[in-house]
Design a protein around this motif. Structure first.
Motif, PDB file in Angstrom:
ATOM      1  N   ASP A   1       6.848  24.767  -0.237  1.00 54.33           N
ATOM      2  CA  ASP A   1       6.981  26.104  -0.809  1.00 54.33           C
ATOM      3  C   ASP A   1       5.724  26.509  -1.593  1.00 54.33           C
ATOM      4  OD1 ASP A   1       8.378  28.515  -1.118  1.00 54.33           O
ATOM      5  OD2 ASP A   1       8.976  27.952  -3.149  1.00 54.33           O
ATOM      6  N   ALA A   2       4.597  25.939  -1.240  1.00 54.78           N
ATOM      7  CA  ALA A   2       3.321  26.278  -1.879  1.00 54.78           C
ATOM      8  C   ALA A   2       2.564  27.279  -1.007  1.00 54.78           C
ATOM      9  CB  ALA A   2       2.481  25.020  -2.051  1.00 54.78           C
ATOM     10  N   ALA A   3       1.685  28.025  -1.640  1.00 54.43           N
ATOM     11  CA  ALA A   3       0.848  28.966  -0.905  1.00 54.43           C
ATOM     12  C   ALA A   3      -0.122  28.188  -0.017  1.00 54.43           C
ATOM     13  CB  ALA A   3       0.078  29.838  -1.871  1.00 54.43           C
ATOM     14  N   THR A   4      -0.398  28.723   1.140  1.00 51.71           N
ATOM     15  CA  THR A   4      -1.359  28.110   2.051  1.00 51.71           C
ATOM     16  C   THR A   4      -2.415  29.148   2.402  1.00 51.71           C
ATOM     17  OG1 THR A   4      -0.142  28.709   4.050  1.00 51.71           O
ATOM     18  CG2 THR A   4       0.388  26.573   3.049  1.00 51.71           C
ATOM     19  N   PHE A   5      -3.470  28.695   3.068  1.00 43.66           N
ATOM     20  CA  PHE A   5      -4.502  29.619   3.527  1.00 43.66           C
ATOM     21  C   PHE A   5      -4.971  29.205   4.911  1.00 43.66           C
ATOM     22  CE2 PHE A   5      -6.906  26.218   1.547  1.00 43.66           C
ATOM     23  CZ  PHE A   5      -8.014  26.064   2.362  1.00 43.66           C
ATOM     24  N   LYS A   6      -5.480  30.165   5.635  1.00 41.45           N
ATOM     25  CA  LYS A   6      -6.133  29.912   6.906  1.00 41.45           C
ATOM     26  C   LYS A   6      -7.614  30.151   6.698  1.00 41.45           C
ATOM     27  CE  LYS A   6      -2.216  31.169   9.741  1.00 41.45           C
ATOM     28  NZ  LYS A   6      -1.708  31.897  10.870  1.00 41.45           N
ATOM     29  N   VAL A   7      -8.419  29.583   7.547  1.00 40.84           N
ATOM     30  CA  VAL A   7      -9.859  29.784   7.452  1.00 40.84           C
ATOM     31  C   VAL A   7     -10.231  30.922   8.391  1.00 40.84           C
ATOM     32  CG1 VAL A   7     -12.120  28.749   7.829  1.00 40.84           C
ATOM     33  CG2 VAL A   7     -10.274  27.385   6.842  1.00 40.84           C
ATOM     34  N   ALA A   8     -10.810  31.967   7.814  1.00 40.36           N
ATOM     35  CA  ALA A   8     -11.273  33.092   8.620  1.00 40.36           C
ATOM     36  C   ALA A   8     -12.626  32.771   9.244  1.00 40.36           C
ATOM     37  CB  ALA A   8     -11.376  34.348   7.764  1.00 40.36           C
ATOM     38  N   ARG A   9     -13.457  32.016   8.483  1.00 44.89           N
ATOM     39  CA  ARG A   9     -14.785  31.673   8.967  1.00 44.89           C
ATOM     40  C   ARG A   9     -15.258  30.391   8.288  1.00 44.89           C
ATOM     41  NH1 ARG A   9     -19.982  35.666   8.602  1.00 44.89           N
ATOM     42  NH2 ARG A   9     -20.893  34.936  10.533  1.00 44.89           N
ATOM     43  N   LEU A  10     -15.931  29.563   9.046  1.00 44.52           N
ATOM     44  CA  LEU A  10     -16.491  28.323   8.520  1.00 44.52           C
ATOM     45  C   LEU A  10     -17.966  28.285   8.916  1.00 44.52           C
ATOM     46  CD1 LEU A  10     -16.000  25.478   7.209  1.00 44.52           C
ATOM     47  CD2 LEU A  10     -15.699  24.655   9.545  1.00 44.52           C
ATOM     48  N   ARG A  11     -18.833  28.098   7.909  1.00 40.40           N
ATOM     49  CA  ARG A  11     -20.265  28.039   8.181  1.00 40.40           C
ATOM     50  C   ARG A  11     -20.867  26.810   7.515  1.00 40.40           C
ATOM     51  NH1 ARG A  11     -23.179  33.462   6.827  1.00 40.40           N
ATOM     52  NH2 ARG A  11     -23.164  32.430   4.810  1.00 40.40           N
ATOM     53  N   GLN A  12     -21.859  26.238   8.167  1.00 41.42           N
ATOM     54  CA  GLN A  12     -22.620  25.168   7.524  1.00 41.42           C
ATOM     55  C   GLN A  12     -23.630  25.856   6.625  1.00 41.42           C
ATOM     56  OE1 GLN A  12     -24.500  22.382  10.143  1.00 41.42           O
ATOM     57  NE2 GLN A  12     -25.384  21.221   8.479  1.00 41.42           N
ATOM     58  N   ALA A  13     -23.655  25.479   5.370  1.00 35.77           N
ATOM     59  CA  ALA A  13     -24.560  26.103   4.416  1.00 35.77           C
ATOM     60  C   ALA A  13     -25.999  25.875   4.866  1.00 35.77           C
ATOM     61  CB  ALA A  13     -24.328  25.546   3.025  1.00 35.77           C
TER      62      ALA A  13
END
Length: 78
Positions: free
Chosen positions: A17-29
């Protein structure tokens, strides 16, 4: 390796019952003088992550690295 991710809200976890997130974008710094590389293809963008730590462990597993070798920072929300 340093990664920057852009989170987006996702559903609450049915287990915790915790908030979750999806990744919209992943970049290598980027390193000095380089541009950031889009690495979004490395992960399932439909997965609901419970924490940045979980994302870090997932990336480490995918790249065959120790989790401590992967650093994350959050970019502006999408």
């Amino acid at each position: 390796m340093i990664f920057e991710y852009t989170p987006r809200r996702a559903a609450r976890s049915p287990v915790t019952d915790a908030a979750t997130f999806k990744v919209a974008r992943l970049r290598q710094a980027p390193s000095r003088g380089e541009t950031a590389l889009d690495m979004s293809h490395l992960i399932d963008l439909s997965y609901n992550y419970h924490s940045p730590r979980e994302l870090r462990w997932h990336l480490a597993d995918r790249l065959g690295l120790a989790p401590m070798a992967v650093a994350l920072r959050e970019s502006a929300r999408a």
